[in-house]
Design an enzyme around this catalytic site. Structure first.
Site, mmCIF file in Angstrom:
data_model
loop_
_atom_site.group_PDB
_atom_site.id
_atom_site.type_symbol
_atom_site.label_atom_id
_atom_site.label_comp_id
_atom_site.label_asym_id
_atom_site.label_seq_id
_atom_site.Cartn_x
_atom_site.Cartn_y
_atom_site.Cartn_z
ATOM 1 C CB CYS A 213 -0.954 -0.056 1.190
ATOM 2 S SG CYS A 213 -2.394 0.994 1.080
ATOM 3 C CG HIS A 214 -0.510 4.990 1.181
ATOM 4 N ND1 HIS A 214 -1.708 4.322 1.083
ATOM 5 C CD2 HIS A 214 -0.657 6.144 0.495
ATOM 6 C CE1 HIS A 214 -2.552 5.053 0.381
ATOM 7 N NE2 HIS A 214 -1.944 6.163 0.009
#
Length: 182
Positions: A107-108
């Site tokens: 993800c991030h």
């Protein structure tokens, strides 16, 4: 799944992490026989964005990548943004690349890898909003469930966790990659 008996995996995170991106890979490496350690710049228990609580095992300022076989970077916008601004966290993440050790990121979580300057010429995926950031840092971004590039395992979202966990355990089991460069 590969057996990870005797392997030590550092999970680097802080408050605001995506709950399942900590708990699911954590359970996967533990079930495969590894020892998981929560490393953080925060002093107290951490809280995920959905309320999961996790105790910090080791302050990142005193953590040494040579004590671990692999690194896992959960996502979560707040978590990832705070980690990339923490000098000790960035140094800790970079040290795994310098030692050619497996790194998982979802993800991030890739934001810290941009800050550590370790994504140039690497194939990677992430949450779609990081596409431009990763490309600007020299990475070859792709939209795939799980991507592996010389020990770097990346995925996009919690939906990818089953495939991500299997590949992460496999890469940790294989150990350091000689061709990996920082």
């Amino acid at each position: 799944m590969a057996k990870l008996d005797g392997k030590k995996v550092a999970f680097l995170l802080t408050n605001g992490y995506e709950d399942s991106e900590l708990t699911s890979p954590w359970d996967a490496v533990i079930e495969a026989g590894a020892q998981a350690t929560l490393v953080s710049p925060a002093d107290d228990d951490l809280t995920g964005k959905k309320g999961h609580r996790a105790p910090v095992d080791l302050d990142v300022a005193s953590a040494d990548a040579s004590d671990f076989d692999a690194l896992m970077l959960p996502g979560g916008v707040v978590n990832a943004d705070h980690l990339r601004m923490d000098e000790d966290s960035v140094k800790f993440a970079r040290a795994f690349f310098e030692a050619h050790k497996p790194v998982g990121v979802i993800c991030h979580g890739a934001w810290i890898l941009i800050e550590a300057d370790v994504v140039k010429d690497r194939k990677i995926t992430s949450y779609p909003s990081l596409k431009t950031d990763l490309k600007n840092a020299g990475a070859h971004w792709v939209d795939e469930e799980v991507v592996t590039d010389q020990g770097l395992v990346s995925s996009r979202t919690p939906d990818d966790l089953p495939a991500f966990n299997a590949k992460l355990v496999e890469e940790i089991g294989e150990g350091p990659h000689k061709g990996q460069t920082a």
